[in-house]
Scaffold this motif. Structure first.
Motif, PDB file in Angstrom:
ATOM      1  N   LEU A 182       0.831  -1.198   0.000  1.00 25.87           N
ATOM      2  CA  LEU A 182       0.000   0.000   0.000  1.00 25.87           C
ATOM      3  C   LEU A 182       0.872   1.256   0.000  1.00 25.87           C
ATOM      4  N   VAL A 183       1.970   1.199   0.754  1.00 23.64           N
ATOM      5  CA  VAL A 183       2.919   2.319   0.771  1.00 23.64           C
ATOM      6  C   VAL A 183       3.515   2.518  -0.615  1.00 23.64           C
ATOM      7  N   ASP A 184       3.838   1.416  -1.268  1.00 20.51           N
ATOM      8  CA  ASP A 184       4.401   1.457  -2.620  1.00 20.51           C
ATOM      9  C   ASP A 184       3.436   2.154  -3.580  1.00 20.51           C
ATOM     10  N   THR A 185       2.153   1.762  -3.518  1.00 22.50           N
ATOM     11  CA  THR A 185       1.133   2.382  -4.371  1.00 22.50           C
ATOM     12  C   THR A 185       0.980   3.868  -4.048  1.00 22.50           C
ATOM     13  N   PHE A 186       1.056   4.201  -2.777  1.00 16.59           N
ATOM     14  CA  PHE A 186       0.931   5.594  -2.341  1.00 16.59           C
ATOM     15  C   PHE A 186       2.018   6.468  -2.967  1.00 16.59           C
ATOM     16  N   PHE A 187       3.259   6.011  -2.916  1.00 17.84           N
ATOM     17  CA  PHE A 187       4.364   6.813  -3.452  1.00 17.84           C
ATOM     18  C   PHE A 187       4.287   6.946  -4.973  1.00 17.84           C
ATOM     19  N   ILE A 188       3.880   5.866  -5.641  1.00 16.02           N
ATOM     20  CA  ILE A 188       3.726   5.957  -7.102  1.00 16.02           C
ATOM     21  C   ILE A 188       2.621   6.949  -7.448  1.00 16.02           C
ATOM     22  N   GLY A 189       1.559   6.957  -6.638  1.00 14.75           N
ATOM     23  CA  GLY A 189       0.470   7.907  -6.866  1.00 14.75           C
ATOM     24  C   GLY A 189       0.916   9.349  -6.703  1.00 14.75           C
ATOM     25  N   LEU A 190       1.915   9.589  -5.854  1.00 13.49           N
ATOM     26  CA  LEU A 190       2.418  10.943  -5.649  1.00 13.49           C
ATOM     27  C   LEU A 190       3.186  11.468  -6.864  1.00 13.49           C
ATOM     28  N   ILE A 191       3.711  10.558  -7.683  1.00 14.21           N
ATOM     29  CA  ILE A 191       4.438  10.998  -8.882  1.00 14.21           C
ATOM     30  C   ILE A 191       3.483  11.682  -9.842  1.00 14.21           C
ATOM     31  N   GLY A 192       2.310  11.062 -10.049  1.00 17.38           N
ATOM     32  CA  GLY A 192       1.339  11.629 -10.975  1.00 17.38           C
ATOM     33  C   GLY A 192       0.295  10.608 -11.378  1.00 17.38           C
ATOM     34  N   THR A 193      -0.801  11.075 -11.921  1.00 21.05           N
ATOM     35  CA  THR A 193      -1.907  10.196 -12.324  1.00 21.05           C
ATOM     36  C   THR A 193      -1.501   9.290 -13.471  1.00 21.05           C
ATOM     37  N   ASP A 194      -0.753   9.831 -14.431  1.00 24.72           N
ATOM     38  CA  ASP A 194      -0.323   9.023 -15.580  1.00 24.72           C
ATOM     39  C   ASP A 194       0.566   7.867 -15.138  1.00 24.72           C
ATOM     40  N   GLU A 195       1.454   8.144 -14.182  1.00 21.22           N
ATOM     41  CA  GLU A 195       2.348   7.096 -13.689  1.00 21.22           C
ATOM     42  C   GLU A 195       1.564   6.000 -12.959  1.00 21.22           C
ATOM     43  N   LEU A 196       0.577   6.426 -12.151  1.00 29.46           N
ATOM     44  CA  LEU A 196      -0.245   5.450 -11.432  1.00 29.46           C
ATOM     45  C   LEU A 196      -1.063   4.619 -12.421  1.00 29.46           C
ATOM     46  N   ALA A 197      -1.587   5.275 -13.451  1.00 28.10           N
ATOM     47  CA  ALA A 197      -2.339   4.557 -14.485  1.00 28.10           C
ATOM     48  C   ALA A 197      -1.431   3.584 -15.237  1.00 28.10           C
ATOM     49  N   ALA A 198      -0.180   4.003 -15.469  1.00 31.79           N
ATOM     50  CA  ALA A 198       0.774   3.147 -16.174  1.00 31.79           C
ATOM     51  C   ALA A 198       1.026   1.852 -15.398  1.00 31.79           C
TER      52      ALA A 198
END
Length: 453
Positions: free
Chosen positions: A38-54
């Motif tokens: 969950l922490v991993d997903t949280f940090f990726i989400g902080l990069i940006g929406t496109d990155e999280l979608a990727a």
């Protein structure tokens, strides 16, 4: 040999205390790993929406490879545990080495194929220009390190086969912890470390896998002596590989059926609006947490069954299965009561949309009633794999998902809307649990008839 005490625990010690000692550390490791993910997903989400979608786009591909590894782990655990149960330690060492070689060769081959087809494959999956570059940055690193994801999973299966579930739990938690610590450092940069964005997330994962791989190889070869260092003779390697694949491939296929069925079910639920899909997504996350003990038990019961199968102690196998089923029913009933009471607060925590909150509450008040029944199905499938009957597990998986669960959900939705859909899922679990339990008992009745004949 360091495994003697562990093996004797599985063959001679009281069933209840043995399974308890095996399951608790595995559950703790899974809780820790899930928290760090969950922490991993949280940090990726902080990069940006496109990155999280990727990263979301990569799930079907990464899950396919992980499912293969899970299946190989199931086959490895079942084969080695049965061998240890029959007292053939040298043969078990050869099988452990063969399992590591097999998984390494298969994953490297698939990773190379995946690396060479990143762009066309993800374009086919619907990725657009705003996510494709991020997918490429993430997956090229993920593929290069994929073999280090596989080794700990197979190594942990070997440890579980010997009766040790504490060490796998620790290794799972350690890998997740390293990933969570490295994520912000590599993603956003720190001191001399440059910010790498989504590539940093991939590097963090690979670094955690490498540490876990190094530790597991050391434990298996040097400290425990569960795997021999020399490459086995070809004929022995071939026999071990065939035995593992006989169980591992069907188990991998069965593992891949669940996301397929959930995708179909999500499409059905989408007919009731985006709020229903959102509520169902939250419900799936709740289910993964609420069913944690079932999943842990599904990894600790199989080595117990396989070792006792190898020692021809079929009564202990039946006792362990029935005891586990009873416990899961009572445990999940307690979980349901807790969830039902806390439903409004859980819904409020996940959404500020009143309709979504209402649907989350409906989900919690209905579906978790069947989690104990679903647990019986899961334990039955894992037990048949442990009994070296993987095709029965596949048949039960197909029956559960595509004869009961999805069709019942569709019909229930037609009759009673979203409430009817959720209620139908519970009915499907009830019927499937009954079928699974009867199938397990029928299997042992057949064995008794055959042995008397």
């Amino acid at each position: 040999m360091p495994t003697d005490k562990k093996r004797n625990d599985l063959l001679t010690q009281p069933i209840k205390s043995t399974l308890t000692k095996m399951t608790i550390p595995m559950m703790m490791g899974m809780v820790a790993l899930m928290s760090f993910n969950l922490v991993d997903t949280f940090f990726i989400g902080l990069i940006g929406t496109d990155e999280l979608a990727a990263v979301s786009f990569t799930f079907p591909i990464t899950f396919t490879l992980i499912s293969l590894t899970i299946g190989l782990g199931v086959g490895t655990s079942a084969v080695i545990a049965k061998t240890l149960g029959s007292g053939q330690e040298d043969k078990a060492q050869i099988q452990g080495c063969s399992a590591l070689i097999l998984s390494t060769v298969l994953v490297i081959g698939l990773a190379v194929l995946g690396y060479l087809t990143i762009d066309p494959l993800f374009i086919l999956l619907g990725s657009e220009a705003n996510t494709l570059n991020h997918i490429h940055d993430y997956m090229q690193i993920w593929y290069l390190g994929a073999v280090f994801l596989t080794l700990p999973m197979i190594g942990n299966a070997i440890l579980r086969a010997s009766g040790d579930t504490k060490t796998p739990g620790i290794i799972m938690a350690l890998g997740g912890f390293i990933n969570a610590v490295l994520d912000p450092i590599l993603i956003f940069g720190w001191g001399p470390v440059p910010a790498m964005g989504i590539q940093g997330a991939a590097f963090a994962s690979v670094a955690a896998w490498i540490v876990s791989s190094s530790l597991i190889i050391y434990l298996l070869t040097v400290q425990r002596g569960l795997v021999e260092l020399a490459i086995p003779a070809f004929d022995k390697l071939k026999l071990s590989v065939i035995a593992i694949l006989k169980i591992g491939l069907p188990a991998s296929g069965a593992s891949m059926l669940t996301p397929l069925a959930m995708s179909i079910l999500t499409a059905i639920i989408a007919q009731y609006g985006h709020e229903a899909v959102a509520a169902f997504g939250v419900g799936q996350r709740i289910e993964s947490i609420a069913s944690m003990l079932v999943l842990a038990l599904s990894m600790t019961l199989p080595p117990f069954i396989s070792q006792n199968l190898g020692a021809n102690q079929t009564k202990r196998v039946q006792q362990a299965y029935k005891m586990s089923c009873r416990f899961v029913l009572f445990w999940q009933l307690g979980v349901y009561v807790l969830l039902a009471v806390c439903a409004p607060w859980i819904a409020d925590a996940f959404s500020d949309n009143e309709k979504v909150q209402h649907l989350i509450c409906i989900f919690i008040w209905i579906l978790p009633v069947g989690y104990g029944l679903q647990g019986i199905v899961i334990l039955t499938n894992s037990s048949f794999n442990a009994l070296h009957q993987p095709m029965i597990s596949v048949q039960l998986s197909i029956l559960r998902l595509f004869v009961f669960y999805v069709p019942f959900a569709y019909i229930g939705g037609l009759v009673g809307g979203i409430v009817g859909l959720f209620a139908a899922c519970v009915i499907a679990n009830l019927l499937m649990a009954s079928v699974s339990f009867m199938r397990f008992n029928h299997y042992f009745k057949q064995i008794q008839i055959t042995s008397k004949a």
